[in-house]
Design an enzyme around this catalytic site. Structure first.
Site, PDB file in Angstrom:
ATOM      1  N   HIS A  56      68.580  41.163  95.639  1.00  0.00           N
ATOM      2  CA  HIS A  56      69.706  41.139  96.566  1.00  0.00           C
ATOM      3  C   HIS A  56      70.770  42.037  95.939  1.00  0.00           C
ATOM      4  O   HIS A  56      70.867  42.107  94.709  1.00  0.00           O
ATOM      5  CB  HIS A  56      70.310  39.743  96.689  1.00  0.00           C
ATOM      6  CG  HIS A  56      69.350  38.675  97.103  1.00  0.00           C
ATOM      7  ND1 HIS A  56      68.665  37.897  96.218  1.00  0.00           N
ATOM      8  CD2 HIS A  56      68.992  38.242  98.334  1.00  0.00           C
ATOM      9  CE1 HIS A  56      67.920  37.020  96.876  1.00  0.00           C
ATOM     10  NE2 HIS A  56      68.085  37.214  98.160  1.00  0.00           N
ATOM     11  N   ASP A  59      72.472  40.407  93.034  1.00  0.00           N
ATOM     12  CA  ASP A  59      71.701  40.093  91.821  1.00  0.00           C
ATOM     13  C   ASP A  59      71.960  41.189  90.788  1.00  0.00           C
ATOM     14  O   ASP A  59      71.846  40.971  89.587  1.00  0.00           O
ATOM     15  CB  ASP A  59      70.192  40.063  92.094  1.00  0.00           C
ATOM     16  CG  ASP A  59      69.788  38.980  93.073  1.00  0.00           C
ATOM     17  OD1 ASP A  59      70.524  37.988  93.197  1.00  0.00           O
ATOM     18  OD2 ASP A  59      68.732  39.144  93.720  1.00  0.00           O
ATOM     19  N   MET A  90      61.623  46.049  96.973  1.00  0.00           N
ATOM     20  CA  MET A  90      62.296  45.444  98.134  1.00  0.00           C
ATOM     21  C   MET A  90      63.752  45.159  97.791  1.00  0.00           C
ATOM     22  O   MET A  90      64.065  44.814  96.650  1.00  0.00           O
ATOM     23  CB  MET A  90      61.554  44.152  98.506  1.00  0.00           C
ATOM     24  CG  MET A  90      62.149  43.341  99.614  1.00  0.00           C
ATOM     25  SD  MET A  90      63.468  42.247  99.063  1.00  0.00           S
ATOM     26  CE  MET A  90      62.631  40.679  99.012  1.00  0.00           C
ATOM     27  N   GLU A 183      62.281  37.002 107.326  1.00  0.00           N
ATOM     28  CA  GLU A 183      61.747  35.841 106.599  1.00  0.00           C
ATOM     29  C   GLU A 183      62.269  34.550 107.212  1.00  0.00           C
ATOM     30  O   GLU A 183      63.473  34.286 107.209  1.00  0.00           O
ATOM     31  CB  GLU A 183      62.152  35.932 105.122  1.00  0.00           C
ATOM     32  CG  GLU A 183      61.683  34.751 104.299  1.00  0.00           C
ATOM     33  CD  GLU A 183      62.047  34.891 102.829  1.00  0.00           C
ATOM     34  OE1 GLU A 183      62.375  36.016 102.376  1.00  0.00           O
ATOM     35  OE2 GLU A 183      62.013  33.870 102.123  1.00  0.00           O
ATOM     36  N   LYS A 185      62.619  30.358 107.657  1.00  0.00           N
ATOM     37  CA  LYS A 185      62.661  29.119 106.871  1.00  0.00           C
ATOM     38  C   LYS A 185      63.207  28.030 107.785  1.00  0.00           C
ATOM     39  O   LYS A 185      64.156  28.284 108.527  1.00  0.00           O
ATOM     40  CB  LYS A 185      63.565  29.305 105.646  1.00  0.00           C
ATOM     41  CG  LYS A 185      63.533  28.143 104.668  1.00  0.00           C
ATOM     42  CD  LYS A 185      64.361  28.449 103.417  1.00  0.00           C
ATOM     43  CE  LYS A 185      64.219  27.323 102.400  1.00  0.00           C
ATOM     44  NZ  LYS A 185      65.040  27.552 101.199  1.00  0.00           N
ATOM     45  N   GLU A 219      56.666  33.028 103.850  1.00  0.00           N
ATOM     46  CA  GLU A 219      56.705  32.405 102.519  1.00  0.00           C
ATOM     47  C   GLU A 219      55.936  31.091 102.549  1.00  0.00           C
ATOM     48  O   GLU A 219      56.144  30.267 103.434  1.00  0.00           O
ATOM     49  CB  GLU A 219      58.154  32.171 102.086  1.00  0.00           C
ATOM     50  CG  GLU A 219      58.242  31.381 100.776  1.00  0.00           C
ATOM     51  CD  GLU A 219      59.615  31.383 100.147  1.00  0.00           C
ATOM     52  OE1 GLU A 219      60.276  32.440 100.165  1.00  0.00           O
ATOM     53  OE2 GLU A 219      60.017  30.331  99.628  1.00  0.00           O
ATOM     54  N   HIS A 222      58.075  27.939 102.787  1.00  0.00           N
ATOM     55  CA  HIS A 222      58.794  27.748 104.050  1.00  0.00           C
ATOM     56  C   HIS A 222      57.861  27.221 105.137  1.00  0.00           C
ATOM     57  O   HIS A 222      58.254  26.351 105.924  1.00  0.00           O
ATOM     58  CB  HIS A 222      59.445  29.059 104.486  1.00  0.00           C
ATOM     59  CG  HIS A 222      60.449  29.574 103.503  1.00  0.00           C
ATOM     60  ND1 HIS A 222      61.125  30.748 103.677  1.00  0.00           N
ATOM     61  CD2 HIS A 222      60.891  29.065 102.315  1.00  0.00           C
ATOM     62  CE1 HIS A 222      61.946  30.946 102.653  1.00  0.00           C
ATOM     63  NE2 HIS A 222      61.810  29.942 101.808  1.00  0.00           N
ATOM     64  N   ASP A 247      55.931  36.283 100.551  1.00  0.00           N
ATOM     65  CA  ASP A 247      56.558  35.526  99.463  1.00  0.00           C
ATOM     66  C   ASP A 247      55.602  34.423  99.033  1.00  0.00           C
ATOM     67  O   ASP A 247      55.384  33.439  99.758  1.00  0.00           O
ATOM     68  CB  ASP A 247      57.896  34.924  99.916  1.00  0.00           C
ATOM     69  CG  ASP A 247      59.040  35.930  99.809  1.00  0.00           C
ATOM     70  OD1 ASP A 247      58.786  37.100  99.475  1.00  0.00           O
ATOM     71  OD2 ASP A 247      60.195  35.530 100.055  1.00  0.00           O
ATOM     72  N   ASP A 257      63.116  21.991  98.815  1.00  0.00           N
ATOM     73  CA  ASP A 257      62.644  23.365  98.587  1.00  0.00           C
ATOM     74  C   ASP A 257      62.299  23.545  97.102  1.00  0.00           C
ATOM     75  O   ASP A 257      63.190  23.665  96.266  1.00  0.00           O
ATOM     76  CB  ASP A 257      63.781  24.299  99.011  1.00  0.00           C
ATOM     77  CG  ASP A 257      63.437  25.754  98.901  1.00  0.00           C
ATOM     78  OD1 ASP A 257      62.264  26.087  98.703  1.00  0.00           O
ATOM     79  OD2 ASP A 257      64.364  26.573  99.015  1.00  0.00           O
ATOM     80  N   ASP A 259      59.950  25.798  95.400  1.00  0.00           N
ATOM     81  CA  ASP A 259      59.755  27.129  94.793  1.00  0.00           C
ATOM     82  C   ASP A 259      58.869  27.092  93.545  1.00  0.00           C
ATOM     83  O   ASP A 259      59.173  27.723  92.527  1.00  0.00           O
ATOM     84  CB  ASP A 259      61.108  27.770  94.423  1.00  0.00           C
ATOM     85  CG  ASP A 259      61.760  28.437  95.616  1.00  0.00           C
ATOM     86  OD1 ASP A 259      61.065  28.749  96.602  1.00  0.00           O
ATOM     87  OD2 ASP A 259      62.980  28.678  95.552  1.00  0.00           O
ATOM     88  N   ASP A 289      58.058  34.623  95.045  1.00  0.00           N
ATOM     89  CA  ASP A 289      59.423  34.122  95.236  1.00  0.00           C
ATOM     90  C   ASP A 289      59.470  32.671  94.781  1.00  0.00           C
ATOM     91  O   ASP A 289      59.429  31.748  95.593  1.00  0.00           O
ATOM     92  CB  ASP A 289      59.839  34.258  96.705  1.00  0.00           C
ATOM     93  CG  ASP A 289      61.311  33.925  96.890  1.00  0.00           C
ATOM     94  OD1 ASP A 289      62.004  33.775  95.865  1.00  0.00           O
ATOM     95  OD2 ASP A 289      61.755  33.814  98.039  1.00  0.00           O
TER      96      ASP A 289
HETATM   97  C1  GCO Z   1      64.876  30.928  99.733  1.00  0.00           C
HETATM   98  C2  GCO Z   1      64.335  32.269 100.162  1.00  0.00           C
HETATM   99  C3  GCO Z   1      64.943  33.409  99.412  1.00  0.00           C
HETATM  100  C4  GCO Z   1      64.647  34.753 100.059  1.00  0.00           C
HETATM  101  C5  GCO Z   1      65.437  35.823  99.406  1.00  0.00           C
HETATM  102  C6  GCO Z   1      65.096  37.204  99.867  1.00  0.00           C
HETATM  103  O1  GCO Z   1      64.256  29.932 100.064  1.00  0.00           O
HETATM  104  O2  GCO Z   1      65.933  30.885  99.090  1.00  0.00           O
HETATM  105  O3  GCO Z   1      62.957  32.237  99.995  1.00  0.00           O
HETATM  106  O4  GCO Z   1      64.478  33.383  98.085  1.00  0.00           O
HETATM  107  O5  GCO Z   1      63.308  35.066  99.979  1.00  0.00           O
HETATM  108  O6  GCO Z   1      66.785  35.550  99.625  1.00  0.00           O
HETATM  109  O7  GCO Z   1      65.655  37.477 101.053  1.00  0.00           O
HETATM  110 MN    MN Z   2      61.611  33.870 100.069  1.00  0.00          MN
HETATM  111 MN    MN Z   3      62.207  30.183  99.739  1.00  0.00          MN
END
Ligand code: GCO
Ligand code: MN
Ligand code: MN
Length: 388
Positions: A56, A59, A90, A183, A185, A219, A222, A247, A257, A259, A289
């Site tokens: 981002h 970041d 990306m 993307e 979610k 993802e 998600h 992702d 969430d 991850d 991700d």
């Molecule tokens: C999340 C998302 C993020 C996006 C990222 C890229 O659940 O926070 O997956 O990680 O992928 O912001 O746009």
């Molecule tokens: Mn993501």
């Molecule tokens: Mn995510």
């Protein structure tokens, strides 16, 4: 079949700066790992064998950086990428962290928020252009509601469309050649996020002015949060020519969430996903991700990153083993064997419809074909568990 699970550039494995740079902060506790500079994260990624890094805007460049600071930071980062053989694959704009986005960015009711979100996006696209990124991800993390009293949801749809159309035009006007990946979610950080699933975005894309430039970034976590099958979502996107990015991580259905490291929670689902990507010849970035457990230190973060790639490659090898397994292939042949002389689904013609309507199907006999899925699934499990 190889058991050398070394990540190579051809695998297009990438990590976000926010993934390996994740400091373990959560809603209940503060950071547990010290900050690591982006240039250092790129070194880690290069050493681990990753091909790409994603980011981002913020970041890399703090939201309030001066132009001079920005330029210095970007130059240093480019240098680190070149030194460690890592490409910026990306970019995205962070449209969720700053309080200005507390009620969304492109879908906000406030025109100034929408304008600022667009300005931030164009600057992130400029940044990505400078770094050579070809994929631009739009994740509308804050584009949602806790109460639908605040706006009509179709207004949000129209506002997002206007923004994405603008983003496409800007990429064209500047010759960036971006492919825009949306993307989805379902929730977190909002109570409900608009466009909760990959399927929702696939429908939306057909309404865009430059739909050919826009695809999806599904993802695992998600789709699982929504209780859905990731591989089915990915397959629909692939079949529509819209799987621009992916992702990879993991998530137990019904939990926050998480991850998790790729395949950490649902290795069988991950296997079918990897098998699909490999079977169809997916050749876009494979982005992990995810982030390391909060219990880890920096070395654990590197274990996490190596683990994501290694597991992917192990599952890829298992998929090849599955495809080469004579017993499995025999079952697949049996369950989809032709029925010579039986009309089936093909392009409509009056003659075909007449023949189909006149045909006498032996429904009971047809319904008795053996479908030995217990055996098929057990063979799959045995491959996954290393017994085959
Ligand atoms: C999340 C998302 C993020 C996006 C990222 C890229 O659940 O926070 O997956 O990680 O992928 O912001 O746009
Ligand atoms: Mn993501
Ligand atoms: Mn995510």
């Amino acid at each position: 079949m190889t058991n050398d699970y070394t990540p190579l550039p051809e695998h297009k494995f990438s990590f976000g700066l926010w993934t390996v740079g994740n400091r373990g902060r959560d809603p209940f506790g503060d950071a547990v790992r010290p900050p690591v500079k982006p240039t250092e994260l790129v070194r880690w990624l290069g050493e681990a064998g990753a091909w790409g890094v994603n980011l981002h805007d913020n970041d890399l460049v703090p939201i309030d950086a001066s132009t001079a600071d920005r330029d210095r930071i970007v130059a240093e980062f480019k240098g680190a990428c070149a030194d460690h053989g890592v490409v910026t694959s990306m970019v995205s704009a962070n449209l969720f962290f700053d309080p200005v986005f507390r009620d969304g960015a492109f879908t906000s009711n406030d025109p100034a928020v929408r304008g600022y979100a667009l300005q931030k996006t164009l600057r992130a696209m400029d940044l990505g252009g400078e770094l050579g990124a070809k994929t631009y991800v739009v994740w509308g993390g804050r584009e949602g509601t806790e109460t639908d009293a605040c706006r009509r949801p179709d207004a949000a749809v129209k506002r997002l469309r206007d923004a994405i159309d603008y983003v496409c035009d800007y990429s064209i006007a500047n010759g960036y050649g971006y492919r825009i990946a949306l993307e989805a979610k379902p929730n977190e950080p909002r109570g409900d996020i608009y466009f909760p699933t990959t399927g929702a975005y696939l429908g939306f894309i057909t309404t865009l002015a430059h739909s050919e430039m826009v695809g999806v970034n599904p993802e695992v976590a998600h789709e699982h949060m929504a209780g859905l099958n990731m591989t089915h979502a990915v397959a629909q996107a692939w079949e529509a020519g819209k799987l621009f990015h992916i992702d990879l991580n993991d998530q137990v259905i019904g939990r926050h969430d998480q991850d998790f490291r790729f395949a950490a929670a649902n290795p069988k689902a991950a296997f079918f996903l990897v098998k699909f990507l490999e079977d169809v010849g997916y050749d876009n970035p494979r982005h992990f991700d995810a982030h390391a457990y909060r219990t880890e230190d920096d070395e654990g973060v590197r274990d996490f990153a190596r683990g994501c790639m290694r597991t992917y490659l192990i599952l890829k090898e298992k998929a090849a083993r599955w495809n080469a397994d004579a017993e499995i292939q025999g079952i697949l042949k049996e369950i989809s064997a032709d029925r010579p002389g039986t009309p089936t689904v093909e392009k409509h013609s009056t003659a075909h419809a007449d023949a189909l309507l006149a045909f006498d199907f032996d429904r009971k006999a047809i319904g008795q074909r053996r479908l030995p899925y217990e055996k098929l699934d057990q063979l799959t499990i045995e491959i996954l568990l290393g017994a085959r």
